[in-house]
Design an enzyme around this catalytic site. Structure first.
Site, mmCIF file in Angstrom:
data_model
loop_
_atom_site.group_PDB
_atom_site.id
_atom_site.type_symbol
_atom_site.label_atom_id
_atom_site.label_comp_id
_atom_site.label_asym_id
_atom_site.label_seq_id
_atom_site.Cartn_x
_atom_site.Cartn_y
_atom_site.Cartn_z
ATOM 1 N N ASN A 12 1.971 0.624 -6.850
ATOM 2 C CA ASN A 12 0.685 1.554 -6.854
ATOM 3 C C ASN A 12 0.902 2.492 -6.011
ATOM 4 O O ASN A 12 0.848 2.225 -4.818
ATOM 5 C CB ASN A 12 -0.496 0.695 -6.366
ATOM 6 C CG ASN A 12 -1.865 1.370 -6.602
ATOM 7 O OD1 ASN A 12 -1.837 2.557 -6.893
ATOM 8 N ND2 ASN A 12 -2.801 0.957 -5.723
ATOM 9 N N TRP A 13 1.277 3.581 -6.208
ATOM 10 C CA TRP A 13 1.474 4.771 -5.653
ATOM 11 C C TRP A 13 0.309 5.606 -5.114
ATOM 12 O O TRP A 13 0.442 6.406 -4.064
ATOM 13 C CB TRP A 13 2.418 5.996 -6.419
ATOM 14 C CG TRP A 13 3.650 5.450 -6.561
ATOM 15 C CD1 TRP A 13 4.073 4.120 -6.574
ATOM 16 C CD2 TRP A 13 4.635 6.061 -7.456
ATOM 17 N NE1 TRP A 13 5.361 4.010 -7.192
ATOM 18 C CE2 TRP A 13 5.789 5.214 -7.782
ATOM 19 C CE3 TRP A 13 4.955 7.258 -7.965
ATOM 20 C CZ2 TRP A 13 6.835 5.463 -8.364
ATOM 21 C CZ3 TRP A 13 6.140 7.743 -8.527
ATOM 22 C CH2 TRP A 13 7.138 6.985 -8.757
ATOM 23 N N HIS A 98 -9.627 -1.655 -8.719
ATOM 24 C CA HIS A 98 -8.862 -1.773 -7.219
ATOM 25 C C HIS A 98 -9.857 -1.742 -6.251
ATOM 26 O O HIS A 98 -10.888 -1.000 -6.377
ATOM 27 C CB HIS A 98 -7.791 -0.536 -7.244
ATOM 28 C CG HIS A 98 -6.963 -0.816 -5.966
ATOM 29 N ND1 HIS A 98 -7.513 -0.524 -4.689
ATOM 30 C CD2 HIS A 98 -5.846 -1.191 -5.908
ATOM 31 C CE1 HIS A 98 -6.365 -0.510 -3.971
ATOM 32 N NE2 HIS A 98 -5.380 -1.235 -4.514
ATOM 33 N N GLU A 170 -6.087 -9.456 -4.701
ATOM 34 C CA GLU A 170 -5.774 -8.529 -3.829
ATOM 35 C C GLU A 170 -6.934 -8.701 -2.507
ATOM 36 O O GLU A 170 -8.006 -8.108 -2.661
ATOM 37 C CB GLU A 170 -5.835 -7.011 -4.073
ATOM 38 C CG GLU A 170 -4.568 -6.789 -5.104
ATOM 39 C CD GLU A 170 -4.280 -5.208 -4.809
ATOM 40 O OE1 GLU A 170 -3.030 -5.124 -4.827
ATOM 41 O OE2 GLU A 170 -5.105 -4.665 -5.105
ATOM 42 N N GLY A 176 -3.389 -2.443 2.771
ATOM 43 C CA GLY A 176 -2.881 -1.450 3.559
ATOM 44 C C GLY A 176 -2.963 -1.957 5.115
ATOM 45 O O GLY A 176 -3.000 -1.085 5.941
ATOM 46 N N SER A 216 -0.307 -5.897 1.444
ATOM 47 C CA SER A 216 0.935 -5.809 2.340
ATOM 48 C C SER A 216 2.036 -6.553 1.865
ATOM 49 O O SER A 216 2.639 -7.328 2.862
ATOM 50 C CB SER A 216 0.306 -6.136 3.780
ATOM 51 O OG SER A 216 -0.896 -5.442 4.202
ATOM 52 N N GLY A 237 1.571 -1.603 -2.574
ATOM 53 C CA GLY A 237 1.061 -0.214 -2.318
ATOM 54 C C GLY A 237 2.050 0.751 -1.512
ATOM 55 O O GLY A 237 2.966 1.136 -1.825
ATOM 56 N N GLY A 238 1.831 0.413 -0.065
ATOM 57 C CA GLY A 238 2.679 1.280 0.843
ATOM 58 C C GLY A 238 3.996 1.104 0.427
ATOM 59 O O GLY A 238 4.936 1.925 0.758
HETATM 60 C C1 PEP Z 1 -2.608 -1.981 -3.225
HETATM 61 O O1 PEP Z 1 -2.920 -0.803 -3.052
HETATM 62 O O2 PEP Z 1 -2.635 -2.469 -4.353
HETATM 63 C C2 PEP Z 1 -1.799 -2.702 -1.938
HETATM 64 C C3 PEP Z 1 -1.712 -3.801 -2.287
HETATM 65 O O3 PEP Z 1 -1.495 -1.932 -0.900
HETATM 66 P P1 PEP Z 1 -0.655 -2.429 0.329
HETATM 67 O O4 PEP Z 1 0.520 -2.999 -0.337
HETATM 68 O O5 PEP Z 1 -0.307 -0.998 0.999
HETATM 69 O O6 PEP Z 1 -1.369 -3.251 1.038
#
Ligand code: PEP
Length: 254
Positions: A12-13, A98, A170, A176, A216, A237-238
């Site tokens: 997920n950018w 999300h 999630e 994040g 994360s 995400g990141g």
């Molecule tokens: C996300 O945006 O769905 C996510 C899980 O972000 P991150 O991996 O940065 O925690």
């Protein structure tokens, strides 16, 4: 890793990457991940980069996802994008509900279910996100929250549509933040989600639906998380914004 369900790992950018930056990233991912057959791979760039990324993934093992879609097919909905418009870019998946959209855009479970139905109507696959906040976890409300989100967000889906739906657990406190759920916490939530799917649909659907973990995910924790029996992939995400980290997550998950 021997699981009946094929792993699905999606990046997920979010609101990152111009079209030129997205092109750089996708070219690198294509090169590094070309040999991967064991995992379904999805990248979800912002709308403005779909065109650039779409041309690159057409002849690859990567699939394209979007981060949102309108519940409507068309009309006077300024700023919205329909599922049919996404199809023009060969989009296959759409992230829905999300926690950032639930929090900042006020998206409700009811809206998520209408978007899921619009997504299926266009023969795209939703990735429906659910997860509890830290307060809810600390108040021992995780399962109640997940059950309410599942019932509301999946309302109206047929069994066939559910089978073509991906879920992403999630926990909001892990997104994040660098604070990942432990493998045990993830497994326990995923097993609970599967139990709810039995009651909402049936046993065989519950066995087939893939449930990603998100929050994360990094190269250092991917292996342990993905080895849990009810964890069928990751929504990243990141760590999906760099070729090296996304590639390592995928390779550590096999
Ligand atoms: C996300 O945006 O769905 C996510 C899980 O972000 P991150 O991996 O940065 O925690």
């Amino acid at each position: 890793m021997n699981k009946d369900r094929k792993l699905i790992i999606a990046g997920n950018w979010k609101m990152h990457k111009t079209a030129a930056e997205a092109l750089d990233l996708i070219v690198g991912l294509k090169r590094e991940l070309a040999a991967i057959k064991e995992v379904d791979l999805v990248v979800c760039p912002p709308f403005t980069a779909l065109g650039a990324v779409s041309a690159e993934v057409l002849d690859s093992n990567l699939r394209l996802g979007a981060q949102n879609v309108s519940e409507h097919n068309g009309g006077a909905y300024t700023g919205e994008i329909s599922a049919l418009m996404l199809k023009e870019f060969s989009v296959r998946y759409v992230i829905l509900g999300h926690s950032e959209r639930r929090q900042y855009q006020g998206e409700s479970n009811e809206l998520v279910s209408r978007k899921a139905l619009a997504t299926h109507a266009a023969a795209l696959k939703p990735i429906v996100c659910i997860g509890e906040t830290l307060d809810e976890r600390q108040a021992n409300r995780t399962e109640t929250v997940l059950e309410t989100q599942l019932k509301g967000s999946l309302a109206g889906l047929t069994k066939d549509q559910m089978e073509e739906t991906v879920l992403a657990y999630e926990p909001v406190w892990a997104i994040g933040t660098g604070q990942t759920a432990t493998a045990e916490q993830a497994q326990s939530a995923h097993a609970f989600i599967r139990k709810v799917l039995v009651s909402l649909f049936d046993e065989s659907i519950a066995k087939r639906v893939r449930i990603q973990y998100g929050g994360s995910v990094k190269p250092s924790n991917a292996r342990e998380l993905m080895s849990q029996s009810d964890v069928d992939g990751a929504l990243v995400g990141g760590a999906s914004l760099e070729v090296r980290s996304f590639t390592d997550i995928v390779k550590h998950s096999i």
